[in-house]
Design a protein around this motif. Structure first.
Motif, short mmCIF file in Angstrom:
data_model
loop_
_atom_site.label_atom_id
_atom_site.label_comp_id
_atom_site.label_asym_id
_atom_site.label_seq_id
_atom_site.Cartn_x
_atom_site.Cartn_y
_atom_site.Cartn_z
N VAL A 153 9.98 -0.47 35.37
CA VAL A 153 9.98 0.02 34.00
C VAL A 153 11.33 0.63 33.66
CG1 VAL A 153 8.86 1.64 32.40
CG2 VAL A 153 7.49 0.41 34.10
N PHE A 154 11.99 1.19 34.69
CA PHE A 154 13.31 1.80 34.50
C PHE A 154 14.29 1.17 35.50
CE2 PHE A 154 10.17 5.06 33.31
CZ PHE A 154 10.53 5.27 31.98
N PRO A 155 14.72 -0.06 35.24
CA PRO A 155 15.61 -0.75 36.19
C PRO A 155 17.02 -0.18 36.17
CG PRO A 155 15.33 -2.09 34.24
CD PRO A 155 14.41 -0.91 34.08
N SER A 156 17.71 -0.36 37.28
CA SER A 156 19.11 0.03 37.35
C SER A 156 19.93 -0.85 36.42
CB SER A 156 19.62 -0.11 38.79
OG SER A 156 21.03 -0.04 38.82
N PRO A 157 20.90 -0.28 35.70
CA PRO A 157 21.72 -1.11 34.81
C PRO A 157 22.61 -2.08 35.58
CG PRO A 157 22.58 1.13 34.94
CD PRO A 157 21.27 1.14 35.64
N ARG A 158 22.85 -1.81 36.87
CA ARG A 158 23.70 -2.69 37.68
C ARG A 158 22.90 -3.71 38.47
NH1 ARG A 158 25.96 2.21 37.44
NH2 ARG A 158 24.62 3.04 39.08
N LYS A 159 21.70 -3.33 38.95
CA LYS A 159 20.85 -4.24 39.71
C LYS A 159 19.44 -4.16 39.16
CE LYS A 159 23.45 -3.78 44.05
NZ LYS A 159 23.36 -3.41 45.49
N THR A 160 19.06 -5.15 38.37
CA THR A 160 17.75 -5.10 37.71
C THR A 160 16.59 -5.24 38.69
OG1 THR A 160 17.89 -7.48 37.26
CG2 THR A 160 18.66 -5.98 35.53
N ASP A 161 16.88 -5.65 39.93
CA ASP A 161 15.81 -5.74 40.93
C ASP A 161 15.65 -4.43 41.68
OD1 ASP A 161 18.27 -5.94 42.17
OD2 ASP A 161 17.59 -7.37 43.70
N GLU A 162 16.32 -3.38 41.23
CA GLU A 162 16.17 -2.04 41.78
C GLU A 162 15.96 -1.05 40.65
OE1 GLU A 162 19.49 -0.96 44.17
OE2 GLU A 162 19.31 -2.69 45.53
#
Length: 429
Positions: free
Chosen positions: A317-326
């Motif tokens: 729901v709140f993905p990392s802006p650099r790694k969307t799989d984290e």
């Protein structure tokens, strides 16, 4: 290789043929043999084939130390490992190499690095569970930043309580008491691992004193809550405050649900049951390792919808802006919170104060929720409601209706507080 129905009497009297090394294969247990050297030394051996069809042999000990019955039992166990796809010789070699490497560990740096490696696999102490990556990352930060530069080259066995105390005092003076406490925690864990692995015999951290943890009592007033809420809503328009829309929504959701930072930031779409309006946090993500069910108020659902629209196709729901799989890290909320509150003129508050503020409001006269039920909302496993602690083990009632009423009452109170204009509202620009 002669095959014999081995007996205790035969084994005691066996002699080598023609003064050469001789093996007597047991007809009862396949792979077991008694080896007799020209000098009369007798030992057990087990022959097997690996999954790659390689023939190998391992020793099971001397006849003087291992009886026939024990040798046969050992063969049964080793053969089971072979059938399971293991290679007993390779396993022994790896164990021997590990023992050699462990015996060479001496310095704080060497033992510390091994400790973190083993903690990731749950082998840092007896009957341990794997340490969470977030915990390891935090501990490794304090180890690399503060312990290694000061003590990394020292032998673990040479450190005294006075040296460790000096480190703790220096870190407290140069940085913060909380940093000093964490350094002691990390060193204590390394020494406990060292004792278990017989690298050292004493733990000098045992009587090291650290600055006492100061219990926070900060509770936001209604006016401060209103200022904070509007500041987070307007943060995209503010000059000089760089906070993403997603992070601001995460802080608002933390205020509404009263859950911890890491639980909010690690929220997965799969944890949300929209039909039942529930957020099911698995035990591997909660502080007490127990599955926690959070009823979602309409305000919470609204914020989750807003966050998911920003998340794109990520499972978080709140993905990392650099790694969307984290997911974003919990520290992102703290950094953003600090920037927003500084711009809005709010002093001395932290993200965790939102939980305390909500809990205080719930137990106040205006909402009148019992302290026991609030502990269930906050997922405090230690609160048994003045009953025997063993009751909590058997009582798996999740109190969903009561928790839902409490959280919806709190959401309603937040709506009232944040929608009412106040003279002390500050608009950030």
């Amino acid at each position: 290789m002669p095959k014999v129905a081995l007996t205790d009497a035969f084994c005691r009297s066996a002699k080598p043929h023609e003064c050469k090394l001789t093996e007597f294969a047991d007809t009862k247990e396949r792979g077991l043999s008694l080896r007799v050297t020209p000098q009369g030394v007798k030992s057990w051996t087990f022959r097997y084939r690996t999954a790659a069809n390689e023939q190998k042999r391992i020793s099971l000990g001397r006849l003087d130390d291992v009886s026939l019955a024990a040798a046969r039992a050992a063969v049964v166990a080793e053969r089971a490992r072979v059938h399971a796809g293991q290679d007993p010789a390779a396993v022994r070699k790896a164990a021997k190499q590990e023992a050699i490497e462990t015996s060479r560990l001496e310095t704080v740096a060497e033992v510390g690095i091994r400790y973190f490696s083993e903690a990731a696999a749950g082998r840092h102490r007896p009957n341990a569970r794997q340490k969470r990556q977030s915990t390891l990352k935090s501990e490794r930060y304090y180890f690399d930043r503060h312990v290694l530069p000061r003590l990394g080259k020292e032998k673990l066995s040479d450190l005294t309580r006075a040296r460790v105390q000096a480190l703790v005092n220096a870190v407290a003076d140069e940085h913060a008491p909380s940093t000093a406490r964490q350094c002691k925690v990390v060193l204590h864990g390394i020494y406990s691992f060292g004792i278990w692995q017989e690298i050292v015999v004493l733990n000098p951290c045992q009587f090291v004193t650290v600055p006492q943890f100061q219990t926070r009592e900060r509770v936001l007033t209604d006016g401060e809550l209103g200022v904070l809420w509007r500041a987070l809503r307007d943060v995209q328009k503010a000059d000089g405050v760089y906070v993403s829309h997603s992070v601001s929504v995460a802080i608002l959701l933390a205020a509404v649900t009263l859950q911890r930072r890491a639980e909010i930031t690690g929220m997965r779409r799969s944890e949300i049951d929209r039909e039942a309006r529930l957020w099911i946090i698995p035990g591997k993500r909660t502080k007490n390792h127990r599955t926690h069910i959070v009823p979602l108020s309409p305000l919470a659902i609204e914020l989750i919808d807003e966050a998911e629209a920003l998340a794109g196709g990520s499972q978080y729901v709140f993905p990392s802006p650099r790694k969307t799989d984290e997911p974003i890290g919990p520290s992102a909320l703290s950094h953003a919170f600090r920037r927003v509150t500084a711009k809005a003129g709010l002093v001395g508050i932290r993200p965790h104060d939102l939980r305390r503020t909500g809990a205080t409001a719930l137990t106040s006269e205006r909402l009148s929720v019992s302290r026991f039920l609030v502990s269930r909302v906050l997922n405090h496993a230690s609160d048994t409601g003045d009953t025997a602690s063993v009751t909590g083990i058997y009582d798996r009632n999740s109190y969903l209706p009561e928790k839902r009423r409490a959280l919806e009452a709190w959401a309603g109170e937040l709506n009232r507080i944040t929608s009412c204009p106040a003279s002390n509202v500050v608009t950030i620009r």
